[in-house]
Design a protein around this motif. Structure first.
Motif, PDB file in Angstrom:
ATOM      1  N   MET A   7       0.832  -1.206   0.000  1.00 58.68           N
ATOM      2  CA  MET A   7       0.000   0.000   0.000  1.00 58.68           C
ATOM      3  C   MET A   7       0.861   1.249   0.000  1.00 58.68           C
ATOM      4  N   GLU A   8       1.847   1.311   0.901  1.00 55.27           N
ATOM      5  CA  GLU A   8       2.688   2.501   0.993  1.00 55.27           C
ATOM      6  C   GLU A   8       3.419   2.762  -0.317  1.00 55.27           C
ATOM      7  N   THR A   9       4.001   1.725  -0.923  1.00 56.25           N
ATOM      8  CA  THR A   9       4.733   1.890  -2.170  1.00 56.25           C
ATOM      9  C   THR A   9       3.812   2.418  -3.263  1.00 56.25           C
ATOM     10  N   ASN A  10       2.626   1.863  -3.394  1.00 54.37           N
ATOM     11  CA  ASN A  10       1.695   2.333  -4.413  1.00 54.37           C
ATOM     12  C   ASN A  10       1.288   3.778  -4.153  1.00 54.37           C
ATOM     13  N   PHE A  11       1.054   4.127  -2.898  1.00 57.43           N
ATOM     14  CA  PHE A  11       0.708   5.504  -2.546  1.00 57.43           C
ATOM     15  C   PHE A  11       1.850   6.428  -2.951  1.00 57.43           C
ATOM     16  N   TYR A  12       3.063   6.069  -2.559  1.00 54.54           N
ATOM     17  CA  TYR A  12       4.219   6.896  -2.902  1.00 54.54           C
ATOM     18  C   TYR A  12       4.342   7.054  -4.415  1.00 54.54           C
ATOM     19  N   GLU A  13       4.167   5.989  -5.153  1.00 49.47           N
ATOM     20  CA  GLU A  13       4.286   6.076  -6.606  1.00 49.47           C
ATOM     21  C   GLU A  13       3.219   6.991  -7.206  1.00 49.47           C
ATOM     22  N   MET A  14       2.001   6.944  -6.681  1.00 49.77           N
ATOM     23  CA  MET A  14       0.952   7.862  -7.163  1.00 49.77           C
ATOM     24  C   MET A  14       1.351   9.301  -6.879  1.00 49.77           C
ATOM     25  N   VAL A  15       1.882   9.550  -5.692  1.00 48.66           N
ATOM     26  CA  VAL A  15       2.337  10.893  -5.328  1.00 48.66           C
ATOM     27  C   VAL A  15       3.461  11.328  -6.259  1.00 48.66           C
ATOM     28  N   TYR A  16       4.440  10.459  -6.460  1.00 48.06           N
ATOM     29  CA  TYR A  16       5.585  10.815  -7.301  1.00 48.06           C
ATOM     30  C   TYR A  16       5.161  11.118  -8.734  1.00 48.06           C
ATOM     31  N   GLU A  17       4.259  10.325  -9.277  1.00 44.97           N
ATOM     32  CA  GLU A  17       3.773  10.576 -10.639  1.00 44.97           C
ATOM     33  C   GLU A  17       3.164  11.963 -10.753  1.00 44.97           C
ATOM     34  N   LEU A  18       2.379  12.340  -9.762  1.00 48.98           N
ATOM     35  CA  LEU A  18       1.727  13.644  -9.785  1.00 48.98           C
ATOM     36  C   LEU A  18       2.727  14.776  -9.578  1.00 48.98           C
ATOM     37  N   VAL A  19       3.639  14.626  -8.653  1.00 44.58           N
ATOM     38  CA  VAL A  19       4.625  15.674  -8.377  1.00 44.58           C
ATOM     39  C   VAL A  19       5.523  15.904  -9.591  1.00 44.58           C
ATOM     40  N   ARG A  20       5.784  14.867 -10.345  1.00 49.60           N
ATOM     41  CA  ARG A  20       6.589  15.031 -11.565  1.00 49.60           C
ATOM     42  C   ARG A  20       5.895  15.937 -12.590  1.00 49.60           C
ATOM     43  N   LEU A  21       4.601  16.135 -12.444  1.00 51.19           N
ATOM     44  CA  LEU A  21       3.840  16.983 -13.378  1.00 51.19           C
ATOM     45  C   LEU A  21       3.845  18.464 -12.997  1.00 51.19           C
ATOM     46  N   ILE A  22       4.296  18.790 -11.795  1.00 57.06           N
ATOM     47  CA  ILE A  22       4.314  20.199 -11.371  1.00 57.06           C
ATOM     48  C   ILE A  22       5.305  20.940 -12.266  1.00 57.06           C
ATOM     49  N   PRO A  23       4.855  21.957 -12.959  1.00 52.65           N
ATOM     50  CA  PRO A  23       5.760  22.683 -13.864  1.00 52.65           C
ATOM     51  C   PRO A  23       6.839  23.447 -13.096  1.00 52.65           C
ATOM     52  N   ALA A  24       7.997  23.565 -13.718  1.00 52.10           N
ATOM     53  CA  ALA A  24       9.061  24.397 -13.154  1.00 52.10           C
ATOM     54  C   ALA A  24       8.514  25.807 -12.973  1.00 52.10           C
ATOM     55  N   GLY A  25       8.884  26.436 -11.880  1.00 55.31           N
ATOM     56  CA  GLY A  25       8.411  27.781 -11.590  1.00 55.31           C
ATOM     57  C   GLY A  25       7.075  27.820 -10.872  1.00 55.31           C
ATOM     58  N   ARG A  26       6.527  26.656 -10.548  1.00 58.92           N
ATOM     59  CA  ARG A  26       5.268  26.553  -9.821  1.00 58.92           C
ATOM     60  C   ARG A  26       5.498  25.673  -8.599  1.00 58.92           C
ATOM     61  N   VAL A  27       4.608  25.747  -7.637  1.00 58.80           N
ATOM     62  CA  VAL A  27       4.660  24.886  -6.459  1.00 58.80           C
ATOM     63  C   VAL A  27       3.271  24.337  -6.192  1.00 58.80           C
ATOM     64  N   SER A  28       3.219  23.223  -5.479  1.00 57.75           N
ATOM     65  CA  SER A  28       1.955  22.665  -5.036  1.00 57.75           C
ATOM     66  C   SER A  28       2.073  22.412  -3.543  1.00 57.75           C
ATOM     67  N   SER A  29       0.998  21.955  -2.944  1.00 59.33           N
ATOM     68  CA  SER A  29       1.007  21.710  -1.502  1.00 59.33           C
ATOM     69  C   SER A  29       0.722  20.238  -1.225  1.00 59.33           C
ATOM     70  N   TYR A  30       1.135  19.808  -0.050  1.00 59.41           N
ATOM     71  CA  TYR A  30       0.920  18.421   0.360  1.00 59.41           C
ATOM     72  C   TYR A  30      -0.574  18.072   0.287  1.00 59.41           C
ATOM     73  N   GLY A  31      -1.414  18.963   0.766  1.00 58.61           N
ATOM     74  CA  GLY A  31      -2.855  18.719   0.777  1.00 58.61           C
ATOM     75  C   GLY A  31      -3.456  18.642  -0.613  1.00 58.61           C
ATOM     76  N   ALA A  32      -3.025  19.523  -1.510  1.00 64.17           N
ATOM     77  CA  ALA A  32      -3.544  19.503  -2.881  1.00 64.17           C
ATOM     78  C   ALA A  32      -3.156  18.207  -3.581  1.00 64.17           C
ATOM     79  N   ILE A  33      -1.956  17.733  -3.329  1.00 70.89           N
ATOM     80  CA  ILE A  33      -1.508  16.469  -3.912  1.00 70.89           C
ATOM     81  C   ILE A  33      -2.372  15.332  -3.367  1.00 70.89           C
ATOM     82  N   ALA A  34      -2.560  15.315  -2.043  1.00 74.55           N
ATOM     83  CA  ALA A  34      -3.356  14.250  -1.410  1.00 74.55           C
ATOM     84  C   ALA A  34      -4.781  14.224  -1.963  1.00 74.55           C
ATOM     85  N   LYS A  35      -5.414  15.385  -2.037  1.00 73.89           N
ATOM     86  CA  LYS A  35      -6.789  15.443  -2.527  1.00 73.89           C
ATOM     87  C   LYS A  35      -6.890  14.992  -3.979  1.00 73.89           C
TER      88      LYS A  35
END
Length: 108
Positions: free
Chosen positions: A1-29
């Protein structure tokens, strides 16, 4: 479960464009796990071992604070990486956070 969760998070974080930021909560939601912002933080702590690379420096707390900087070596590296992408940080907080915040639910 943890590995799959981390991989989902990593996939999404890789999409954050350079020059922008996101938040832990926005990623989780956006991955359907609202209320797990802390788990996103844990994933970011281990992002240095992920391949392909994860731009963990682009994930901050909901106020724009660089709360994860102590997991970088040296801690100043988080701010330096953001600055290299044009993100201004003052007093450990992203300047103009609301305008450069990337919310995957709105952007994807």
């Amino acid at each position: 479960m943890e590995t799959n969760f981390y991989e989902m998070v990593y996939e999404l974080v890789r999409l954050i464009p350079a020059g922008r930021v996101s938040s832990y909560g926005a990623i989780a939601k956006s991955i359907g796990a609202g209320g797990t912002a802390r788990m996103v933080g844990y994933a970011m702590r281990h992002a240095g071992t992920a391949y392909p690379a994860v731009p963990a420096h682009r994930v901050v707390n909901s106020s724009g604070l660089l709360t994860g900087k102590f997991h970088f070596d040296p801690p100043e590296a988080m701010e330096e990486r953001l600055a290299a992408e044009g993100v201004q940080v003052k007093d450990n907080k992203v300047v103009d956070f609301r305008n450069i915040h990337w919310d995957p639910r709105e952007e994807l």
